[in-house]
Structures are given as C-alpha cells and as structure tokens.
Design an enzyme around this catalytic site. Structure first.
Site, PDB file in Angstrom:
ATOM      1  N   ASP A 185      -1.169   8.874  -0.764  1.00  0.00           N
ATOM      2  CA  ASP A 185      -1.778   7.792  -1.536  1.00  0.00           C
ATOM      3  C   ASP A 185      -2.968   8.352  -2.304  1.00  0.00           C
ATOM      4  OD1 ASP A 185      -2.167   4.866  -2.171  1.00  0.00           O
ATOM      5  OD2 ASP A 185      -4.079   5.284  -1.186  1.00  0.00           O
ATOM      6  N   GLU A 267       3.073   9.206  -5.503  1.00  0.00           N
ATOM      7  CA  GLU A 267       3.136   8.012  -6.346  1.00  0.00           C
ATOM      8  C   GLU A 267       3.420   8.404  -7.799  1.00  0.00           C
ATOM      9  OE1 GLU A 267       0.009   4.847  -5.186  1.00  0.00           O
ATOM     10  OE2 GLU A 267      -0.930   6.786  -4.832  1.00  0.00           O
ATOM     11  N   ASP A 350      -5.756   2.687   2.828  1.00  0.00           N
ATOM     12  CA  ASP A 350      -5.092   3.878   2.289  1.00  0.00           C
ATOM     13  C   ASP A 350      -4.089   4.447   3.280  1.00  0.00           C
ATOM     14  OD1 ASP A 350      -6.582   3.590   0.008  1.00  0.00           O
ATOM     15  OD2 ASP A 350      -8.093   5.081   0.566  1.00  0.00           O
TER      16      ASP A 350
END
Length: 404
Positions: A185, A267, A350
C-alpha cells in the site's frame, strides 16, 4: 574524471554536437519531420562539414528523430494536454531544442573501455582522447565489466562529466508458483506498507522536502549572488534524497519477497493526480509524491530477482475489511485507523489495505496464468481426425450401392 586538458575538449564536443542537433531539429520541423533515412539525406553532408565524424553525425540525426518520436508518443498519450491546450500548442508549434550539455550517445566505435586501467578512449571534435580516467563503486564496476553492452551516453552536469553505460543483465528464472503475494500500500504519510508488517514512514522524507522548500523560498527571495550560488549548489539534492529512500524501500520489499518465495502486488495508481481534487496547501505534497519512481524501482528489482509482480485495482481497498470483506466508507475512521462496522475488527488502515491488495494480487495472478492442463498427445489427435471423416464416407458408399 578528465584532467585539465581533456575536460575542455569534452565540454566543447557536447556543445558542438548539441548545436548541430538543434540545426537538424529545425530542418526536420521545416520538412514535416521526415523519417530518419530521409532526414539523413538533408543533413548528413552539412554535419560532416561542421567537423563531426561519421558516427557522431549518425548519432546526432538519430537523437533528433528519437526526440520527435518521444514527442509524438507523449501527445498521443495525452501527457501534453488536450488538443488546443496551451502546453500542447506550444510543443507542436516549434522544433525540439537541445541543451548545450545534453546527453550525446557514443557507440563502440567512438568509445572504448580499458577496465584494468580504469580509463576510456573517446572521440571528440578535437580528436581522440585516450586515457580518460573514470570512477565508480566496486559493485558498479563489476556489473560494468561483466554486462556492459551497446551505447553509452556522455552528459555534463554541474561541471562534472558522467558516462551512462547500458548493462544487459540476464534475468533470473521467474517463480511460477509463488507461495502468496505481498500487498504493498503506497501513501504519503507512510510511503509503503506491506502485508508482512513492514512500514516505511514518510515523516523524515516529508520533513526533508519541507525544509528544502522553505530554504529555496528564502534564497530566492534574497536574490543575492551568494544566494543564487547556494541555490545552484543545492540543485537536485531533494531529488537525490528521495530516490535513495525509494531504493532502500524497494530493495527491502523485493528482498523479503525473494526470501519467502512470495510475489509482490502493487497498486495501479496511474492518473491519480488527474482524478484527485485537493486544497491548494496539499497540492505540493501530492505532486512531489514519487510513487511512480518507487513502483519502477520495485519492478526492475523484482524482475532481476525473479519475483512475480502484478498490478491490481486499488478501488475500495481502504474501505473494505480484510477480515470479513465488508465495504463501507465509515470503516475508515481517520487516516491511520480502520474499524469495521460489521465484524468490529480494528487495525491500522494501511495494514488493512495491504492485506486487501495481497488478496487481489493472488486473484490477478491466478486469472492471468496459462492453463496447466496437459494437452492431448498429437498422435492421438491425428488418428482421431483421420478416423472421423472415414465413417460417413463408407456409409454413403454402401447406401448408394444398395439403392442402385
């Protein structure tokens, strides 16, 4: 590391080849940016009369053509704005120009390496320079000696000369059956948080950036010669520091994945700066966020180590509970706290997002892999294909014989 005699020759060479490149660019722009072969017919003879060698002239033409290819690619990708925008019109209405100290490519005919003596022999407009010393770290020297291949670029930056060498390093065999995926993340407060518990806080980097910004403002407002000299001295210091931090983080993530036999799930944040609307005070922080560089560092390190890498859609990963799968905006209590409204799970926000990314990574990897079902033997397929049309043919013959 050229000496007092070699440095002016290298500087003059860069200046002359980039002046020639600007002239070639103007010719290309006036003639509608022709292909490289056609551009060579209009410019090669003039470049030779300017004192450039045959290989240097060819590289100048190719450099100009590559610059226009990159410009067209950026226009097609929308990186310069929509049609009619000020930035795009400005880029399309004038030829590409090259800085006096811009990089110039050299192939093996123009540049040779003497590794034992730690020197290079390089072509210049003043003749061939031999015995030009170079320096690098022991690890870089080992890579250079074992894997250097292709062209090298000579650039001058802040009065120093650099040779950028291309090294063709063989890739490690990819891990086809990872034990799982490490979700990563990315963020501003925490630069990277992984599903294994590693968290790279961004407090130090953000503090460094703010300190550099305040110092630049102070020196620019002062405007004296000493202030401008200090600004020039501190040029790119923040950029180098951020790149070093990203290197450390990416190496930690990839090393963990390689040691545990896992893959990495990143991501896909492409276009996030265009999608997000922020207050004026937050824009500088967002636009200095170097998530793309960190992703690039992770990608090439993973490829070099044979670690599988997948990109996943980050939608709802910060709102979905990694324990029960419940999605709700109210699950995100604040920047750091996640509290599920359905099952009551409480954890760092997170960490929760990284676990969701890890699960998505496994799904993407499973869906993207080739089928492992063994194919039927080729011989059996051939016999079956031969046998199938034979039966109808025999039946038709017997039916015709009976009717006659």
């Amino acid at each position: 590391m050229p000496d007092a005699v070699q440095a002016p020759a290298l500087s003059a060479t860069l200046r002359e080849v980039n002046e020639a490149a600007c002239w070639v660019s103007r010719v290309a722009f006036e003639r509608g940016i022709p292909r490289e072969y056609e551009l060579r017919k209009h410019t090669y003879a003039e470049l030779k009369t300017r004192g450039l060698g045959a290989q240097a002239a060819q590289h100048v033409i190719k450099k100009v053509r590559d610059a226009y290819t990159a410009l067209k690619a950026n226009i097609r990708a929308g990186n310069l704005g929509k049609p009619g925008s000020r930035r795009r019109v400005r880029a399309e209405s004038k030829p590409v120009m090259f800085r006096p100290e811009a990089a110039q490519p050299f192939d093996d005919r123009c540049l040779s390496w003497q590794y034992d003596a730690r020197t290079v022999s390089i072509w210049t407009t003043a003749g061939r320079l031999r015995g030009v010393r170079f320096a690098c770290s022991p690890g870089t020297f080992k890579t250079l000696r074992e894997h250097r291949k292709g062209e090298c670029d000579l650039i001058q930056r802040d009065g120093k000369f650099y040779l950028i060498a291309v090294c063709d390093i063989p890739e490690a065999l990819p891990n086809e059956n990872p034990a799982g995926f490490i979700g990563v993340d990315l963020g501003v407060v925490n630069i990277a948080t992984t599903s294994t518990g590693y968290r790279a806080a961004g407090r130090g980097l953000n503090r460094h950036r703010k300190r550099q910004l305040d110092l630049r403002k102070k020196l620019q407002a002062k405007g004296t010669k000493s202030a401008k000299r200090l600004l020039k001295k501190r040029n790119r210091r923040e950029q180098r520091h951020a790149a070093n931090v990203n290197h450390v983080i990416s190496k930690t993530i990839v090393s963990t994945a390689e040691r545990t036999g896992h893959g990495v799930a990143l991501e896909d944040l492409g276009g996030i700066r265009d999608r997000v609307r922020l207050r004026k005070g937050q824009r500088a922080q967002l636009h200095s966020w170097s998530f793309h560089q960190l992703g690039q560092f992770i990608a090439y390190k993973a490829k070099r180590a044979g670690v599988p890498l997948v990109y996943v859609d980050p939608a709802y990963t910060s709102q979905q509970c990694s324990e029960c799968g419940h999605i709700d905006r109210k699950n995100r209590v604040d920047q750091a706290t996640f509290a599920c409204r359905a099952c009551g799970a409480v954890m760092h926000a997170d960490d929760n997002a990284s676990h969701n990314l890890a699960r998505k990574g496994e799904t993407v990897w499973t869906a993207g892999r080739e089928s492992r079902v063994p194919a039927a033997p080729q011989v059996a397929q051939t016999e079956e294909a031969t046998r199938q049309p034979a039966a109808p043919y025999l039946q038709a013959r017997s039916f015709t014989a009976g009717s006659s």
